[in-house]
Scaffold this active site. Structure first.
Site, PDB file in Angstrom:
ATOM      1  CB  CYS A   1      -0.629  -2.735   8.581  1.00 18.34           C
ATOM      2  SG  CYS A   1      -1.822  -2.398   7.514  1.00 18.34           S
TER       3      CYS A   1
ATOM      4  CB  CYS B   1      -0.885  -0.018   1.103  1.00 17.89           C
ATOM      5  SG  CYS B   1       0.044   0.042   2.921  1.00 17.89           S
TER       6      CYS B   1
HETATM    7  S1  FES Z   1      -3.149  -0.490   5.067  1.00 20.12           S
HETATM    8 FE1  FES Z   1      -1.549   0.610   4.548  1.00 20.12          FE
HETATM    9  S2  FES Z   1      -0.180   0.403   6.256  1.00 20.12           S
HETATM   10 FE2  FES Z   1      -2.079  -0.548   6.731  1.00 20.12          FE
END
Ligand code: FES
Lengths: 406, 134
Positions: free
Chosen positions: B108, B39
């Protein structure tokens, strides 16, 4: 625990006046408008006809019959694209010209048609998301069966030069479809003046009920239905009519037209208060979308060096949405922001504010305070902010290691 | 009504709201900066190691609530641990310590584990550079 709703591009609450108008159709007036042998059917038919006229008036359609009721704007978009493509499947080559920032209903319908050998062409857009009219004209040829360009974008609010597009379409003899979902009730639109051949409408984006929408179809334009059955809606959309929904859509359309001027002026003031406040109080922000040709209720802002989801958490009690990858289940940042070349690290910290009827100046001021505090706190925690202060360019920064996937 | 907060456990929200050990360790001798390709988020972890024990750890994170909370949690978990023990810490362990994470947020926690490994590797590299292995 949402106290302040600022996500009116996603949906809007049902207006009390609309609900009241729907009540008879939900209770005593339960007839099927197709039944012409008794009073129940006649009453339902009458309600549907009045609603059709109300919707026609909102978009400037010359005849109520030009309005085809659907289950919503997604279906309307699908009907517009697939209806035309299938009606013209005798052509050896077909293409549709659209934009990369269209709603998913248009993009995914177009992608499906690609499998049926319909070519999809994307007209160029500028960094604000506005279509390049010269490129649009250049993309049209004798095999173009449709131009589909939204009236206004749901993320960045950018409004397209609809009339100019309509003129180009007319000159080339190509039908022009516009998804006007976000614009209705906030921006004046007129299918005759703007040379629009098809226009998608959704009730729940203008304080009406969910599950109902419509497609305006210019008289004479031939569409192949995507749902077959009893031949309702001038043979273009079969299925027993959703009378309560239709009545609600009609009432919502009437109110949208009635309040258009006053409400869009009020929203514009609120939006400017929010925008000015952010620009004055918070450093390193950037407005995504067109500075002026933008829906009056829309603001999309990139807060550099902070991530959108964590900023939404900082605005506890406010319903907002973000272009950040972290808020999407696919972990992709917004395709709209990507298409207008917003760098990833800015898309990451982008929030979308969608103002609406329930919002007041007080709401805006509360949100400004939360944003200012949240951004300050998150930047103190942000390694990107440190890098920026040290003059390291974030896009070229290299990390010592990359975390593996899951 | 639900909001973004409801996806997270109380513990996650506590670490998001009151993150422990934010910053850069003074006289750090190990630094790990990792990016999350899933992400695009970034975590920087600095540690101070003395006699093979992590005596201090601080983080800076650009990421979602879960990324911030796992960063905060990992700094708490490593402090006082030997390097060998610290290397045993996995993203799963960090998640468990936080009372779990929503499914889409599991990646994450990988950021925290990787930043820790990177910081320890950096410490070991620094040590070798200063005093070549005997
Ligand atoms: S979704 Fe991007 S760091 Fe958690």
């Amino acid at each position: 625990m949402n106290l302040i709703y600022m996500d009116h591009h996603a949906t809007t609450p049902l207006d009390a006046e609309v609900l009241a108008a729907m009540m008879p159709a939900l209770t005593s007036e339960y007839g099927n408008p197709s039944s012409n042998t008794h009073a129940y059917g006649h009453a339902a038919r009458y309600m549907v006809d009045s609603a059709r006229a109300q919707v026609a008036q909102l978009v400037g359609a010359p005849r109520p019959d030009d309005i085809i009721f659907t289950s919503g704007a997604t279906e309307a978009d699908n009907l517009a694209l697939k209806g035309i493509a299938h009606a013209k499947d005798y052509m050896p080559a077909r293409n549709i010209v659209t934009l990369a920032i269209e709603h998913k209903a248009v993009l995914d319908a177009a992608r499906r048609l690609q499998k049926e050998n319909v070519e999809i062409r994307f007209a160029a857009i500028d960094p604000y998301g506005v279509v390049d009219l010269d490129d649009l004209a250049a993309k049209i040829d004798k095999n173009t069966i449709l131009i589909s360009i939204q009236t206004a974008n749901s993320e960045i609010g950018t409004i397209q030069p609809i009339r100019e597009i309509g003129v180009i379409a007319k000159k080339h003899g190509v039908p022009f479809h516009t998804d006007a979902v976000q614009a209705l009730g906030r921006y004046e639109i007129d299918v005759m003046r703007d040379h629009i051949d098809m226009l998608s409408i959704s009730a729940h984006k203008m304080y009406g009920p969910k599950g109902i929408g419509a497609l305006y179809v210019r008289r004479g334009l031939k569409l192949t239905p995507i749902i077959d059955g009893g031949g309702h809606e001038r043979n273009m959309r079969s299925g027993t009519l959703n009378v309560p929904g239709i009545v609600g859509l009609g009432k919502a359309a009437e109110i949208a037209k009635r309040d258009l001027k006053s409400e869009s002026e009020r929203l514009l003031k609120l939006r400017n208060r929010l925008e000015d406040g952010i620009l004055r109080r918070i450093e390193h922000v950037r407005i995504n979308g067109h500075p002026t040709n933008r829906l009056p209720n829309n603001l999309n802002v990139a807060f550099a060096y902070v991530e959108g989801e964590s900023l939404i958490l900082a605005c506890r009690g406010v319903a907002l949405s973000s272009g950040s990858a972290c808020t999407s289940t696919s972990l992709q940042s917004s395709y709209v922001l990507k298409a207008i070349n917003v760098p990833d690290f800015l898309a990451h910290g982008s929030l979308r504010f969608g103002l609406g009827k329930s919002n007041s100046e007080e709401h805006v001021d509360i949100v400004l305070d939360l944003l200012e505090k949240g951004v300050r706190r998150l930047r103190e925690m942000s390694p990107l902010y440190d890098m920026a202060k040290e003059g390291v360019s974030i896009e070229s920064a290299h990390f010592s290691r990359h975390a593996r996937g899951k | 009504m639900m909001d973004a907060w409801d996806d997270y456990s109380e513990k996650v929200m506590d670490h998001y709201e009151n993150p422990r050990n934010v910053g850069i360790v003074e006289k750090a001798n190990g630094t790990g900066v990792v990016g999350n390709p899933a992400c695009g988020d970034v975590m920087k972890l600095t540690i101070r190691v003395e006699n093979d024990i992590i005596v201090d750890a601080k983080f800076k994170t650009f990421g979602c609530g879960a990324a911030i909370a796992t960063s905060s949690m990992v700094t708490e978990m490593v402090k006082g641990k030997s390097l060998a023990d610290a290397l045993e810490i996995s993203n799963r362990g960090v998640m468990e310590a936080l009372g779990g994470l929503p499914k889409v947020k599991r990646h994450c926690s990988v950021l925290a584990e990787e930043a820790l490994k990177a910081a320890i590797a950096d410490y070991e590299k620094n040590r070798r550079d200063i005093s070549p292995a005997a």
